[in-house]
Write an enzyme that holds these catalytic residues in place. Structure first.
Site, PDB file in Angstrom:
ATOM      1  CB  SER A 148      35.861  57.604  41.985  1.00 23.54           C
ATOM      2  OG  SER A 148      36.639  57.608  40.814  1.00 23.54           O
ATOM      3  CB  SER A 149      33.893  60.325  38.092  1.00 20.34           C
ATOM      4  OG  SER A 149      33.390  60.438  36.770  1.00 20.34           O
ATOM      5  CE1 TYR A 162      35.126  65.494  38.289  1.00 15.63           C
ATOM      6  CE2 TYR A 162      34.738  63.883  36.555  1.00 15.63           C
ATOM      7  CZ  TYR A 162      34.432  64.402  37.799  1.00 15.63           C
ATOM      8  OH  TYR A 162      33.441  63.832  38.560  1.00 15.63           O
ATOM      9  CE  LYS A 166      35.795  63.146  41.142  1.00 16.70           C
ATOM     10  NZ  LYS A 166      35.513  63.271  42.592  1.00 16.70           N
TER      11      LYS A 166
END
Length: 256
Positions: A148-149, A162, A166
């Site tokens: 993920s982020s 983006y 995620k």
């Protein structure tokens, strides 16, 4: 220095592993004894993928690596990756790391449906289809780790697609953990903050600067090894009671 071979005899697939975080994860899993399928997309990444495989061969532990080219935007790519892995290492798969991802900043007024597909096909659909493809071959207790982020839980200008992709992968992680847990499998996500890698070049500099200032641990970027160690731990039996979780691998930049 080679670490203990906690993953000896295991088979792992790491997508997007020709460079950066993916290459670091593939190498760390191999150091711990796993045979690894290194997946790359474009011809320009082939040299990096082969270099990672060569590093694994040079470990001298008997651990093996294969290199597979597959564009994860193609819906049949996961089946081809799994087929190559089974042909090389036998009928069982123990670890899947869905690391491949794309990022490009795009303001809302410039965003197209094609842009949305370019990000979500790789960042969300591909992990789902990879998991579906490996599931018949998973040897319990298998480990699935999605990348993920910190962007999944924060909003950044021009990165809405983006960040939302995620956030979706974290929801997918929880759903798959619930669905696959009966067989003893675990599914988790790791959410890096800024990491010294080529993908960091795609993040606007002002965002990177803010993240560094607000990262408690040494106010530094993460390293590939920082992330690889967490993924390797989640791949090990010692993490058997952790599932459906997202671990913030960010030096405290985000605290869940």
């Amino acid at each position: 220095m080679i670490t203990e071979a906690h993953l000896a005899g295991k088979v792992a697939i790491v997508t997007g592993s020709s460079r950066g975080i993916g290459a670091g994860i593939a190498l760390e899993l191999a150091k711990k004894g796993a045979n690894v399928t290194i997946v790359f997309t474009s011809p320009s990444s082939e040299t990096g993928a082969k270099n990672t495989a060569a590093q694994i061969d040079r470990l001298g532990t008997g651990t093996k690596a294969i290199v597979v080219q597959a564009n994860l935007r193609d819906v049949d790519a996961p089946d081809r990756i799994v087929k190559a892995t089974v042909e090389a290492f036998g009928p069982h798969i123990d670890i899947l790391v869905n690391n491949a991802g794309v990022l490009f900043p795009k303001a809302l007024k410039e965003t197209t449906a094609e842009d949305f597909a370019a990000i979500f096909d790789v960042n969300v659909r591909a992990p789902l289809l990879m998991t579906k493809a490996v599931e018949p071959f998973l040897r319990a207790p298998a480990r699935i780790i999605n990348l993920s982020s910190v962007g999944a839980r924060q909003g950044f200008e021009a990165l809405a697609m983006y960040s939302s992709s995620k956030a979706a992968i974290e929801g997918l992680t929880r759903g798959l953990a619930a669905e696959l847990g009966h067989a003893g499998h675990t599914v988790n996500a790791v959410a890096p903050g800024p990491v010294q890698s080529e993908m960091l070049d795609d993040v606007p500099q002002d965002i990177v600067d803010i993240q560094l200032k607000t990262t408690p641990v040494e106010h530094r970027h993460g390293t590939v090894d920082d992330i690889a160690q967490i993924v390797a731990w989640l791949s090990d039996d010692s993490a058997r009671w952790v599932s459906g979780q997202t671990i913030s691998a960010s030096g405290g930049y985000t605290m869940y």
